[in-house]
Design an enzyme around this catalytic site. Structure first.
Site, short mmCIF file in Angstrom:
data_model
loop_
_atom_site.label_atom_id
_atom_site.label_comp_id
_atom_site.label_asym_id
_atom_site.label_seq_id
_atom_site.Cartn_x
_atom_site.Cartn_y
_atom_site.Cartn_z
N GLU A 146 0.81 -1.21 0.00
CA GLU A 146 0.00 0.00 0.00
C GLU A 146 0.85 1.26 0.00
O GLU A 146 1.65 1.48 0.91
CB GLU A 146 -0.91 0.02 1.24
CG GLU A 146 -1.79 1.26 1.32
CD GLU A 146 -2.71 1.26 2.52
OE1 GLU A 146 -3.66 2.07 2.53
OE2 GLU A 146 -2.50 0.45 3.44
N GLU A 247 -12.96 2.72 3.53
CA GLU A 247 -11.97 2.97 4.58
C GLU A 247 -11.93 4.47 4.88
O GLU A 247 -10.94 5.15 4.65
CB GLU A 247 -10.59 2.47 4.15
CG GLU A 247 -9.62 2.35 5.33
CD GLU A 247 -8.17 2.22 4.89
OE1 GLU A 247 -7.42 1.54 5.58
OE2 GLU A 247 -7.79 2.83 3.87
#
Length: 264
Positions: A146, A247
Protein backbone atom coordinates in the site's frame (compact mmCIF):
# COMPACT_ATOMS: atom_id res chain seq x y z
CA UNK A 1 -18.45 -4.25 -7.68
CA UNK A 2 -19.12 -5.32 -4.10
CA UNK A 3 -18.29 -3.11 -1.12
CA UNK A 4 -16.92 -4.03 2.27
CA UNK A 5 -16.70 -1.92 5.43
CA UNK A 6 -13.39 -1.22 7.15
CA UNK A 7 -14.29 -1.74 10.78
CA UNK A 8 -11.11 -0.13 12.05
CA UNK A 9 -12.46 3.24 10.89
CA UNK A 10 -16.23 2.75 10.71
CA UNK A 11 -18.49 1.90 13.64
CA UNK A 12 -15.66 2.76 16.04
CA UNK A 13 -18.28 4.07 18.45
CA UNK A 14 -18.80 0.39 19.26
CA UNK A 15 -16.43 -2.17 20.81
CA UNK A 16 -14.48 -4.00 18.13
CA UNK A 17 -16.32 -7.30 18.46
CA UNK A 18 -19.72 -5.59 18.10
CA UNK A 19 -18.83 -3.91 14.83
CA UNK A 20 -19.39 -6.89 12.49
CA UNK A 21 -23.02 -7.12 13.58
CA UNK A 22 -23.43 -3.36 13.10
CA UNK A 23 -22.07 -3.72 9.57
CA UNK A 24 -24.51 -6.53 8.88
CA UNK A 25 -27.38 -4.43 10.25
CA UNK A 26 -26.33 -1.66 7.83
CA UNK A 27 -26.71 -4.08 4.92
CA UNK A 28 -23.13 -5.27 4.35
CA UNK A 29 -22.04 -8.88 4.07
CA UNK A 30 -18.27 -8.26 3.94
CA UNK A 31 -15.81 -6.42 6.19
CA UNK A 32 -12.11 -5.69 6.54
CA UNK A 33 -9.88 -4.74 9.46
CA UNK A 34 -6.50 -3.35 10.26
CA UNK A 35 -4.65 -5.72 12.60
CA UNK A 36 -7.22 -6.12 15.41
CA UNK A 37 -4.78 -7.27 18.13
CA UNK A 38 -2.14 -5.51 20.18
CA UNK A 39 0.70 -7.89 19.39
CA UNK A 40 1.93 -9.93 16.42
CA UNK A 41 1.27 -13.10 18.43
CA UNK A 42 -2.33 -12.75 19.61
CA UNK A 43 -3.77 -14.93 22.32
CA UNK A 44 -5.67 -17.82 20.64
CA UNK A 45 -8.68 -16.97 22.77
CA UNK A 46 -8.76 -13.45 21.32
CA UNK A 47 -8.50 -14.88 17.81
CA UNK A 48 -11.40 -17.22 18.52
CA UNK A 49 -13.51 -14.32 19.79
CA UNK A 50 -12.69 -12.28 16.68
CA UNK A 51 -13.54 -15.11 14.29
CA UNK A 52 -16.66 -15.89 16.31
CA UNK A 53 -17.90 -12.29 16.07
CA UNK A 54 -17.62 -12.44 12.28
CA UNK A 55 -19.44 -15.75 12.15
CA UNK A 56 -22.20 -14.61 14.52
CA UNK A 57 -22.79 -11.51 12.40
CA UNK A 58 -22.84 -13.53 9.18
CA UNK A 59 -20.24 -11.33 7.46
CA UNK A 60 -17.15 -12.36 5.51
CA UNK A 61 -13.68 -11.08 6.26
CA UNK A 62 -12.32 -10.11 2.85
CA UNK A 63 -9.17 -8.15 3.76
CA UNK A 64 -6.90 -7.96 6.80
CA UNK A 65 -3.79 -5.99 7.64
CA UNK A 66 -0.82 -8.00 8.85
CA UNK A 67 0.65 -6.74 12.13
CA UNK A 68 2.08 -3.26 11.46
CA UNK A 69 3.53 -2.16 14.79
CA UNK A 70 2.13 0.65 16.95
CA UNK A 71 0.12 2.76 14.50
CA UNK A 72 -0.91 5.24 17.20
CA UNK A 73 2.76 5.90 17.93
CA UNK A 74 3.50 6.54 14.25
CA UNK A 75 4.73 3.13 13.12
CA UNK A 76 3.54 2.17 9.67
CA UNK A 77 4.54 -1.47 9.39
CA UNK A 78 7.46 -3.69 10.32
CA UNK A 79 7.89 -5.28 6.90
CA UNK A 80 11.14 -3.43 6.13
CA UNK A 81 12.56 -3.32 9.68
CA UNK A 82 15.72 -5.48 9.74
CA UNK A 83 15.42 -6.19 13.47
CA UNK A 84 11.74 -7.14 13.45
CA UNK A 85 11.58 -10.00 10.99
CA UNK A 86 10.37 -12.21 13.82
CA UNK A 87 7.44 -9.90 14.54
CA UNK A 88 6.50 -9.74 10.87
CA UNK A 89 6.65 -13.51 10.45
CA UNK A 90 4.61 -14.07 13.62
CA UNK A 91 1.99 -11.60 12.39
CA UNK A 92 1.91 -13.21 8.96
CA UNK A 93 1.51 -16.67 10.47
CA UNK A 94 -1.35 -15.44 12.66
CA UNK A 95 -2.99 -13.68 9.71
CA UNK A 96 -2.66 -16.82 7.59
CA UNK A 97 -4.39 -18.83 10.33
CA UNK A 98 -7.22 -16.29 10.45
CA UNK A 99 -7.44 -16.57 6.68
CA UNK A 100 -7.84 -20.32 6.92
CA UNK A 101 -10.58 -19.90 9.54
CA UNK A 102 -12.52 -17.19 7.71
CA UNK A 103 -11.73 -17.55 4.02
CA UNK A 104 -9.99 -14.16 3.90
CA UNK A 105 -7.72 -14.01 0.85
CA UNK A 106 -6.27 -10.46 0.88
CA UNK A 107 -3.59 -9.40 3.36
CA UNK A 108 -2.05 -5.93 3.56
CA UNK A 109 1.63 -5.71 4.53
CA UNK A 110 2.41 -2.08 5.38
CA UNK A 111 5.97 -1.34 4.28
CA UNK A 112 7.25 0.54 7.31
CA UNK A 113 8.94 3.91 7.79
CA UNK A 114 12.52 4.70 6.93
CA UNK A 115 14.66 4.16 10.02
CA UNK A 116 17.33 6.60 11.23
CA UNK A 117 20.82 5.22 10.75
CA UNK A 118 19.71 2.29 8.62
CA UNK A 119 20.65 2.04 4.95
CA UNK A 120 17.42 2.26 2.89
CA UNK A 121 18.78 -0.47 0.62
CA UNK A 122 18.96 -2.82 3.60
CA UNK A 123 15.35 -2.03 4.45
CA UNK A 124 14.26 -2.66 0.88
CA UNK A 125 15.98 -6.05 0.76
CA UNK A 126 14.33 -6.92 4.09
CA UNK A 127 10.91 -5.93 2.77
CA UNK A 128 11.23 -8.04 -0.36
CA UNK A 129 12.39 -11.04 1.66
CA UNK A 130 9.49 -10.68 4.10
CA UNK A 131 6.93 -10.24 1.32
CA UNK A 132 8.17 -13.42 -0.32
CA UNK A 133 7.85 -15.20 3.02
CA UNK A 134 4.31 -13.91 3.49
CA UNK A 135 3.37 -15.10 0.02
CA UNK A 136 4.83 -18.52 0.88
CA UNK A 137 2.82 -18.68 4.11
CA UNK A 138 -0.40 -17.71 2.29
CA UNK A 139 -0.56 -19.88 -0.85
CA UNK A 140 -3.31 -18.80 -3.19
CA UNK A 141 -3.92 -15.56 -1.31
CA UNK A 142 -2.98 -12.02 -2.34
CA UNK A 143 -0.52 -9.94 -0.34
CA UNK A 144 -0.86 -6.24 -1.12
CA UNK A 145 1.57 -3.34 -0.90
CA UNK A 146 0.00 0.00 0.00
CA UNK A 147 1.26 3.47 -0.90
CA UNK A 148 0.67 6.09 1.82
CA UNK A 149 0.70 9.83 1.29
CA UNK A 150 3.77 11.77 2.39
CA UNK A 151 1.81 14.63 3.97
CA UNK A 152 0.62 12.40 6.81
CA UNK A 153 3.36 9.78 6.62
CA UNK A 154 6.60 11.65 5.84
CA UNK A 155 8.93 8.72 6.64
CA UNK A 156 7.03 6.13 4.60
CA UNK A 157 8.85 5.52 1.30
CA UNK A 158 6.09 3.88 -0.79
CA UNK A 159 4.16 6.93 -1.94
CA UNK A 160 2.92 6.13 -5.45
CA UNK A 161 1.27 3.26 -7.25
CA UNK A 162 4.36 2.93 -9.45
CA UNK A 163 6.63 2.55 -6.43
CA UNK A 164 4.40 -0.17 -4.97
CA UNK A 165 4.37 -2.00 -8.30
CA UNK A 166 8.18 -1.84 -8.39
CA UNK A 167 8.26 -3.63 -5.03
CA UNK A 168 5.87 -6.29 -6.36
CA UNK A 169 8.10 -6.72 -9.41
CA UNK A 170 11.16 -7.19 -7.24
CA UNK A 171 9.43 -9.88 -5.18
CA UNK A 172 8.55 -11.73 -8.37
CA UNK A 173 12.12 -11.42 -9.67
CA UNK A 174 13.79 -12.84 -6.57
CA UNK A 175 11.21 -15.41 -5.47
CA UNK A 176 8.88 -16.20 -8.36
CA UNK A 177 5.80 -15.27 -6.30
CA UNK A 178 3.18 -13.48 -8.40
CA UNK A 179 0.55 -13.00 -5.69
CA UNK A 180 2.00 -9.72 -4.36
CA UNK A 181 -0.05 -6.85 -5.81
CA UNK A 182 -0.99 -3.20 -5.45
CA UNK A 183 -3.41 -1.94 -2.84
CA UNK A 184 -5.06 0.97 -4.63
CA UNK A 185 -5.93 3.28 -1.74
CA UNK A 186 -7.72 6.13 -3.48
CA UNK A 187 -7.46 8.55 -0.55
CA UNK A 188 -3.71 8.17 -0.11
CA UNK A 189 -3.00 8.43 -3.83
CA UNK A 190 -5.19 11.51 -4.24
CA UNK A 191 -3.72 13.19 -1.18
CA UNK A 192 -0.20 12.43 -2.36
CA UNK A 193 -0.86 13.86 -5.83
CA UNK A 194 -0.69 10.56 -7.72
CA UNK A 195 -2.79 10.15 -10.87
CA UNK A 196 -5.43 7.63 -9.83
CA UNK A 197 -7.06 7.16 -13.29
CA UNK A 198 -3.63 6.63 -14.85
CA UNK A 199 -2.71 4.12 -12.14
CA UNK A 200 -5.88 2.13 -12.76
CA UNK A 201 -5.25 2.09 -16.50
CA UNK A 202 -1.55 1.25 -16.15
CA UNK A 203 -1.88 -1.51 -13.57
CA UNK A 204 -5.12 -3.21 -14.54
CA UNK A 205 -4.76 -6.83 -13.51
CA UNK A 206 -2.21 -5.99 -10.81
CA UNK A 207 -4.61 -4.39 -8.34
CA UNK A 208 -5.16 -6.75 -5.44
CA UNK A 209 -7.56 -4.60 -3.43
CA UNK A 210 -9.15 -1.14 -3.52
CA UNK A 211 -9.89 1.17 -0.60
CA UNK A 212 -12.04 4.25 -0.86
CA UNK A 213 -12.30 7.58 0.95
CA UNK A 214 -12.77 11.10 -0.32
CA UNK A 215 -10.05 13.74 -0.22
CA UNK A 216 -9.35 15.97 1.54
CA UNK A 217 -10.56 14.83 4.94
CA UNK A 218 -10.76 11.04 4.49
CA UNK A 219 -14.52 11.09 4.86
CA UNK A 220 -17.25 9.41 2.82
CA UNK A 221 -17.57 10.13 -0.92
CA UNK A 222 -19.32 13.40 -1.62
CA UNK A 223 -17.39 15.32 1.01
CA UNK A 224 -14.35 16.13 -1.16
CA UNK A 225 -13.15 16.24 -4.74
CA UNK A 226 -13.32 12.52 -5.62
CA UNK A 227 -15.40 11.67 -8.70
CA UNK A 228 -16.58 8.31 -7.42
CA UNK A 229 -18.68 7.52 -10.51
CA UNK A 230 -15.68 7.93 -12.79
CA UNK A 231 -13.56 5.85 -10.43
CA UNK A 232 -16.03 2.97 -10.48
CA UNK A 233 -16.34 3.07 -14.27
CA UNK A 234 -12.55 2.96 -14.66
CA UNK A 235 -12.21 0.04 -12.26
CA UNK A 236 -14.91 -1.83 -14.14
CA UNK A 237 -13.22 -1.20 -17.50
CA UNK A 238 -9.91 -2.33 -16.01
CA UNK A 239 -11.52 -5.65 -15.10
CA UNK A 240 -11.32 -5.23 -11.33
CA UNK A 241 -13.84 -7.58 -9.72
CA UNK A 242 -12.72 -7.55 -6.09
CA UNK A 243 -14.22 -5.72 -3.15
CA UNK A 244 -13.95 -1.99 -2.59
CA UNK A 245 -13.17 -1.31 1.04
CA UNK A 246 -14.91 1.70 2.55
CA UNK A 247 -11.97 2.97 4.58
CA UNK A 248 -13.14 6.39 5.65
CA UNK A 249 -13.78 8.33 8.84
CA UNK A 250 -17.49 9.09 8.67
CA UNK A 251 -18.84 12.56 9.15
CA UNK A 252 -21.59 11.80 11.63
CA UNK A 253 -22.76 8.37 12.79
CA UNK A 254 -21.32 5.49 10.79
CA UNK A 255 -24.73 4.02 9.95
CA UNK A 256 -25.74 7.34 8.34
CA UNK A 257 -22.66 7.66 6.14
CA UNK A 258 -23.74 5.37 3.28
CA UNK A 259 -26.25 7.61 1.53
CA UNK A 260 -23.80 8.29 -1.32
CA UNK A 261 -24.05 4.61 -2.30
CA UNK A 262 -27.57 5.02 -3.64
CA UNK A 263 -26.12 6.70 -6.70
CA UNK A 264 -22.91 4.66 -6.91
Amino acid sequence: MPYDVNLSLLFTELPLLERPLAAADAGFDAVEFWWPFGTPRPDPRDVDLFVGALSFAGVRLVALNIYAGDLAAGERGVLSHPDRAGDFRAGAEAAAAIGRATGCRVFNALYGNRLPGVDPAVQDVTAVRNLAEAARLMPGATVVVEPLNALENPDYPIRTAARAIAVCDRVREVSGHTGVKLLLDVYHLLTGGDDVPAAIDAYAGRIGHVQLADAPGRHQPGTGRLDVDDLLRRLDRAGYRGHIGLEYRPLGPSAESFGWMRGA
